[in-house]
Design a protein around this motif. Sequence first.
Motif, PDB file in Angstrom:
ATOM      1  N   ALA A   1       0.741  -0.841  -0.334  1.00 53.89           N
ATOM      2  CA  ALA A   1       0.483  -0.170   0.211  1.00 53.89           C
ATOM      3  C   ALA A   1       0.849   1.182  -0.195  1.00 53.89           C
ATOM      4  O   ALA A   1       1.237   2.460  -0.656  1.00 53.89           O
ATOM      5  N   ARG A   2       1.665   1.486   1.166  1.00 49.78           N
ATOM      6  CA  ARG A   2       3.005   2.332   0.626  1.00 49.78           C
ATOM      7  C   ARG A   2       3.237   3.545  -0.418  1.00 49.78           C
ATOM      8  O   ARG A   2       3.794   3.475  -0.900  1.00 49.78           O
ATOM      9  N   VAL A   3       3.584   1.096  -1.408  1.00 50.92           N
ATOM     10  CA  VAL A   3       4.537   1.263  -2.407  1.00 50.92           C
ATOM     11  C   VAL A   3       3.644   2.220  -3.902  1.00 50.92           C
ATOM     12  O   VAL A   3       3.750   2.823  -4.160  1.00 50.92           O
ATOM     13  N   ILE A   4       2.265   1.727  -3.368  1.00 43.52           N
ATOM     14  CA  ILE A   4       1.260   2.725  -4.631  1.00 43.52           C
ATOM     15  C   ILE A   4       0.937   3.937  -4.522  1.00 43.52           C
ATOM     16  O   ILE A   4       0.731   4.664  -5.043  1.00 43.52           O
ATOM     17  N   GLN A   5       0.558   3.858  -2.817  1.00 43.80           N
ATOM     18  CA  GLN A   5      -0.080   5.241  -2.552  1.00 43.80           C
ATOM     19  C   GLN A   5       1.248   6.297  -2.917  1.00 43.80           C
ATOM     20  O   GLN A   5       1.404   7.148  -3.028  1.00 43.80           O
TER      21      GLN A   5
ATOM     22  N   GLU B   1      -5.761  -6.461  -2.803  1.00 41.39           N
ATOM     23  CA  GLU B   1      -6.018  -5.694  -1.563  1.00 41.39           C
ATOM     24  C   GLU B   1      -5.585  -4.211  -0.856  1.00 41.39           C
ATOM     25  O   GLU B   1      -6.231  -3.581   0.324  1.00 41.39           O
ATOM     26  N   ALA B   2      -4.165  -4.252  -1.114  1.00 41.47           N
ATOM     27  CA  ALA B   2      -3.395  -3.464  -1.067  1.00 41.47           C
ATOM     28  C   ALA B   2      -3.909  -1.873  -1.273  1.00 41.47           C
ATOM     29  O   ALA B   2      -3.812  -1.331   0.154  1.00 41.47           O
ATOM     30  N   ILE B   3      -4.366  -1.687  -1.799  1.00 40.35           N
ATOM     31  CA  ILE B   3      -5.077  -0.794  -2.640  1.00 40.35           C
ATOM     32  C   ILE B   3      -6.398  -0.040  -1.772  1.00 40.35           C
ATOM     33  O   ILE B   3      -6.498   1.060  -1.487  1.00 40.35           O
ATOM     34  N   LYS B   4      -7.405  -1.245  -1.172  1.00 39.29           N
ATOM     35  CA  LYS B   4      -7.845  -0.946   0.066  1.00 39.29           C
ATOM     36  C   LYS B   4      -7.580  -0.039   1.099  1.00 39.29           C
ATOM     37  O   LYS B   4      -8.388   0.697   2.013  1.00 39.29           O
ATOM     38  N   LEU B   5      -6.103  -0.399   1.180  1.00 37.19           N
ATOM     39  CA  LEU B   5      -5.634   0.795   2.153  1.00 37.19           C
ATOM     40  C   LEU B   5      -5.012   2.107   1.733  1.00 37.19           C
ATOM     41  O   LEU B   5      -4.543   2.777   2.946  1.00 37.19           O
ATOM     42  N   THR B   6      -5.630   2.361   0.567  1.00 37.12           N
ATOM     43  CA  THR B   6      -5.176   3.970   0.036  1.00 37.12           C
ATOM     44  C   THR B   6      -6.173   4.604   0.315  1.00 37.12           C
ATOM     45  O   THR B   6      -7.387   4.357   0.896  1.00 37.12           O
TER      46      THR B   6
END
Length: 305
Positions: free
Chosen positions: A32-36, A63-68
């Motif tokens: 999520a950190r990488v994507i954000q 799943e990670a993008i849900k955290l952004t």
Amino acid sequence: MEKLQIGTSNISASGIGLGCMRLSTLSKKEAARVIQNAVEAGVDFFDHADIYGKGKAEETFAEAIKLTSIQREDILLQTKCGIRKGYFDFSKKHIIESVDGSLQRLQTDYIDILLLHRPDALMEPEEVAEAFSILEKSGKVRQFGVSNQNPMQIELLNQYIEQNLIINQLQFSLMHTVMLDAELNVNMQNSAGIVRDSSVMDYCRLHNMTVQAWSPFQYGMIKGSFVGNDQFPEVNTKLQELAEQYNITASAVAIAWILRHPAKIQPIVGSMNPERLLDIVKASEVKLTRKEWYELYRAAGNELP
């Protein structure tokens, strides 16, 4: 970051894309950190493939993008299909099943761009055409392209498909310049003058296909990065010299070298280090001079005729 029109489509994307192969090695929070950070740096294009991490890369991304705070409509998702364990498969059945699998793993209703992942010697273009039409009419895929294909392979597909192929993803870096070498050594009796890819770079430019550069820091067939590698002292000396001159990193200079080519190539970088990615995208702010571009090409071990 400057936007790039992708092929003949109406898609406008970041001039640098993020390759998501290594997402499968990260936790959801790390991913999520990488994507954000990528989006905040201006990157809105994310490159996947059904085989990356045996599908785990796509799952982790979803799943990670849900955290952004990122919305689906604000990004572009590209995935690839056709590589299976020990062989290639461009059959209608496999293409459709692969897309359905990617949609499920990415938790999205549509893929912006689907690429055929490397050539399949047993390809039946009629089947590819049927698969593309089904996927387009169902709304599952909006645009199509290929990877690592030469002009005649693309022409064969074009005889059957109704869609425009808007991308050809090819290996290209300062230490992998096959697409340029023969162009610079026309009619020369040396190994650099051998045309190994049917002039694919010129073909893509003539037909308004966007060239995406995969492994822009690699030498050989994914042998490792040449940036900071003691095996390549000349090119690293020049990279560091220009890095200091432009106040960017050596990796950013290597990307700036690709961006300087008039074909408007879109590098796909695979760094999972948020800080390094922020440094790399600064390449979009730099335009190397013609002299600097050729100095780097020569420092990479290439001779001009």
